[in-house]
Design a protein around this motif. Sequence first.
Motif, PDB file in Angstrom:
ATOM      1  N   THR A 173      -0.023 -51.226 -52.266  1.00  0.00           N
ATOM      2  CA  THR A 173      -0.423 -49.873 -52.684  1.00  0.00           C
ATOM      3  C   THR A 173      -0.621 -49.831 -54.196  1.00  0.00           C
ATOM      4  OG1 THR A 173       0.925 -48.974 -50.896  1.00  0.00           O
ATOM      5  CG2 THR A 173       0.273 -47.436 -52.639  1.00  0.00           C
ATOM      6  N   LEU A 174      -1.694 -49.169 -54.619  1.00  0.00           N
ATOM      7  CA  LEU A 174      -1.976 -48.996 -56.043  1.00  0.00           C
ATOM      8  C   LEU A 174      -2.120 -47.510 -56.358  1.00  0.00           C
ATOM      9  CD1 LEU A 174      -2.903 -49.985 -58.898  1.00  0.00           C
ATOM     10  CD2 LEU A 174      -5.232 -50.147 -57.960  1.00  0.00           C
ATOM     11  N   VAL A 175      -1.470 -47.054 -57.443  1.00  0.00           N
ATOM     12  CA  VAL A 175      -1.673 -45.689 -57.940  1.00  0.00           C
ATOM     13  C   VAL A 175      -2.414 -45.798 -59.273  1.00  0.00           C
ATOM     14  CG1 VAL A 175      -0.550 -43.588 -58.788  1.00  0.00           C
ATOM     15  CG2 VAL A 175       0.409 -44.811 -56.815  1.00  0.00           C
ATOM     16  N   MET A 176      -3.531 -45.101 -59.405  1.00  0.00           N
ATOM     17  CA  MET A 176      -4.270 -45.103 -60.672  1.00  0.00           C
ATOM     18  C   MET A 176      -4.315 -43.684 -61.219  1.00  0.00           C
ATOM     19  SD  MET A 176      -7.420 -47.786 -60.328  1.00  0.00           S
ATOM     20  CE  MET A 176      -8.574 -46.741 -59.469  1.00  0.00           C
ATOM     21  N   LYS A 177      -3.944 -43.530 -62.489  1.00  0.00           N
ATOM     22  CA  LYS A 177      -3.977 -42.215 -63.122  1.00  0.00           C
ATOM     23  C   LYS A 177      -5.096 -42.186 -64.168  1.00  0.00           C
ATOM     24  CE  LYS A 177      -3.018 -39.416 -66.643  1.00  0.00           C
ATOM     25  NZ  LYS A 177      -3.124 -39.562 -68.107  1.00  0.00           N
TER      26      LYS A 177
ATOM     27  N   ILE B 286       7.950 -51.955 -60.532  1.00  0.00           N
ATOM     28  CA  ILE B 286       6.527 -51.773 -60.242  1.00  0.00           C
ATOM     29  C   ILE B 286       5.729 -52.197 -61.480  1.00  0.00           C
ATOM     30  CG2 ILE B 286       4.748 -50.048 -59.712  1.00  0.00           C
ATOM     31  CD1 ILE B 286       7.020 -48.379 -58.389  1.00  0.00           C
ATOM     32  N   ALA B 287       4.689 -52.982 -61.275  1.00  0.00           N
ATOM     33  CA  ALA B 287       3.885 -53.431 -62.422  1.00  0.00           C
ATOM     34  C   ALA B 287       3.111 -52.253 -62.986  1.00  0.00           C
ATOM     35  CB  ALA B 287       2.924 -54.524 -61.988  1.00  0.00           C
ATOM     36  N   LEU B 288       3.143 -52.108 -64.313  1.00  0.00           N
ATOM     37  CA  LEU B 288       2.483 -50.969 -64.964  1.00  0.00           C
ATOM     38  C   LEU B 288       1.463 -51.485 -65.974  1.00  0.00           C
ATOM     39  CD1 LEU B 288       2.528 -47.852 -65.442  1.00  0.00           C
ATOM     40  CD2 LEU B 288       4.153 -48.292 -67.259  1.00  0.00           C
TER      41      LEU B 288
ATOM     42  N   VAL C 136       1.033 -49.536 -60.852  1.00  0.00           N
ATOM     43  CA  VAL C 136       0.537 -48.253 -61.363  1.00  0.00           C
ATOM     44  C   VAL C 136      -0.353 -48.582 -62.559  1.00  0.00           C
ATOM     45  CG1 VAL C 136       1.162 -46.083 -62.500  1.00  0.00           C
ATOM     46  CG2 VAL C 136       2.549 -46.923 -60.588  1.00  0.00           C
ATOM     47  N   TRP C 137      -1.577 -48.069 -62.539  1.00  0.00           N
ATOM     48  CA  TRP C 137      -2.495 -48.296 -63.666  1.00  0.00           C
ATOM     49  C   TRP C 137      -2.792 -46.952 -64.316  1.00  0.00           C
ATOM     50  CZ3 TRP C 137      -6.980 -51.795 -61.332  1.00  0.00           C
ATOM     51  CH2 TRP C 137      -6.408 -52.969 -60.817  1.00  0.00           C
ATOM     52  N   ILE C 138      -2.553 -46.871 -65.621  1.00  0.00           N
ATOM     53  CA  ILE C 138      -2.836 -45.651 -66.380  1.00  0.00           C
ATOM     54  C   ILE C 138      -4.169 -45.858 -67.103  1.00  0.00           C
ATOM     55  CG2 ILE C 138      -2.001 -44.090 -68.190  1.00  0.00           C
ATOM     56  CD1 ILE C 138       0.034 -44.134 -65.973  1.00  0.00           C
ATOM     57  N   TRP C 139      -5.199 -45.126 -66.694  1.00  0.00           N
ATOM     58  CA  TRP C 139      -6.520 -45.255 -67.327  1.00  0.00           C
ATOM     59  C   TRP C 139      -6.664 -44.224 -68.431  1.00  0.00           C
ATOM     60  CZ3 TRP C 139      -9.921 -49.129 -66.301  1.00  0.00           C
ATOM     61  CH2 TRP C 139      -9.700 -49.881 -65.135  1.00  0.00           C
ATOM     62  N   THR C 140      -7.019 -44.698 -69.637  1.00  0.00           N
ATOM     63  CA  THR C 140      -7.115 -43.787 -70.755  1.00  0.00           C
ATOM     64  C   THR C 140      -8.374 -44.107 -71.549  1.00  0.00           C
ATOM     65  OG1 THR C 140      -5.943 -43.076 -72.744  1.00  0.00           O
ATOM     66  CG2 THR C 140      -5.424 -45.260 -71.965  1.00  0.00           C
ATOM     67  N   ASP C 141      -8.425 -43.731 -72.828  1.00  0.00           N
ATOM     68  CA  ASP C 141      -9.657 -43.970 -73.581  1.00  0.00           C
ATOM     69  C   ASP C 141      -9.467 -44.992 -74.695  1.00  0.00           C
ATOM     70  OD1 ASP C 141      -8.115 -42.375 -75.160  1.00  0.00           O
ATOM     71  OD2 ASP C 141      -9.545 -40.733 -75.331  1.00  0.00           O
TER      72      ASP C 141
END
Length: 466
Positions: A3-7, A284-286, A229-234
């Motif tokens: 499972t992957l959560v992307m924000k 969890i890998a972040l 969990v991947w946090i997508w930003t700018d």
Amino acid sequence: MKTLVMKFGGTSVGNAEAIRKTADIIRSAHTDWPRLVVVASAMSGVTDALLKGAHTAAEGDAAAFRSIARDLRNKHFAALDNLLKDSALLQKPRSVVEAYVAEFESLCHAVNVLGEASARALDAISSLGERMSIQLIAAYLNSTGLKAEPIESTELVVTDANYQSANPNADLTRAHTQARLNPLLDSGVVPIVTGFIGATPQGIVTTLGRGGSDYSGALLGVALDADEVWIWTDVDGVMTTDPRIVPAAQTLPELTFREISELAYYGAKVLHPKTIRPVIEHGIALWIKNTFNPSQPGTRIVRDNGHGGVIKAVTVIRGQSMLTVEGRGMLGVPGVAARTFGAVAHAHTSVSLITQASSEQSICFTVPAASTPTVVTALQDEFRRELEQQNIDAVIALENVVIVTAVGAGMRHTPGIAGRIFTALGTHGINVIAIAQGSSECSISLIVDAKDADEAVRAIHRLIVS
Ligand code: ASP
Ligand code: MG
């Protein structure tokens, strides 16, 4: 199955073009991760606009929120019209956006009549941005053939009633999240979930605090026992320093939890430590990644591992004053430090750095420049008697200083780091006014004159990248 959560943050969904990029990322991730959850912020600027509407309404302005409502409608409709050419697909997201804009107006109207915005009302109002943005993202993904469903996290994240900074209940959140999302994930649907918001057990909307979407991503990752969990930003992850000061700044491939906490504390624009603690604790890998440069790997946040680079990053907090409470009569007198910081706390000021010489003849700390006069007055009041009797000689404010902090978990096993930093600064003629080392030995902070700030950062940065 994994499972992957992307924000995705506000700029990643800030207009039609950004939403297209975000959708590309989601589609390509979904081929590798059939169980994929997306958490989204409001379009950039929307939460600020919603809150401005609430505050102006409370102050008696009955017109501003109406024009904000028009702008919000236009912003969301413009993006929708750009993204969706098929009018049948446009209908649902348009009507949801329309309904939420109407709700914004009626809530602001109520606030205006009452002349006051309660914390609960502010949460009801500021939650609307995420509730609109997920409609756009889900509708666009569906139009590209990927099955997506907008989900309001009021159904998932259960919190207490501490409005504007609500605390989630991990067990209830886990139960609700699994019950609601697992059936979707098992059938290959991508839930597009609102960041930032939750609800009390009674179902009243709450928010997790400004910037809270990162926290939402982390909470859902933990609730679903996600693998990553991947946090997508700018930005391209976390950098060695601000590239505006040092163009050669580089993205850090890896940072430990403690390092990122120190960096966040010392003003670097990274994740709030509260956000990531649950993710790291659950192993969890972040990752922090850049929506506008998705081929870059970004920065991975790992558990403290006791090794790694010695100095990894350098950051600066500007606009500080250094206050010194000084006097020979302080030697061995208990309670001076407690009274000093008690007075500062009463002035509602938070201290970023403290040092005391072992001679106990002075206590030295920094406060934001704007608070200096209030804090000095508070200290003079507190120590009136000691000042008269000259047990305390003076309360001195040194203005226009900055705190430069070097961060790196490897420092604790490496002697001589402070020496190398001092040598580097000395070579450039930079005077160090005071120094403090984090008790975790994971950071060293220096106070220098504001005019030396950039040069100090560059000098220390050369010790990282050389
Ligand atoms: N939209 C919310 C804010 O602007 C939450 C977030 O973006 O993380 O604070
Ligand atoms: Mg943010």
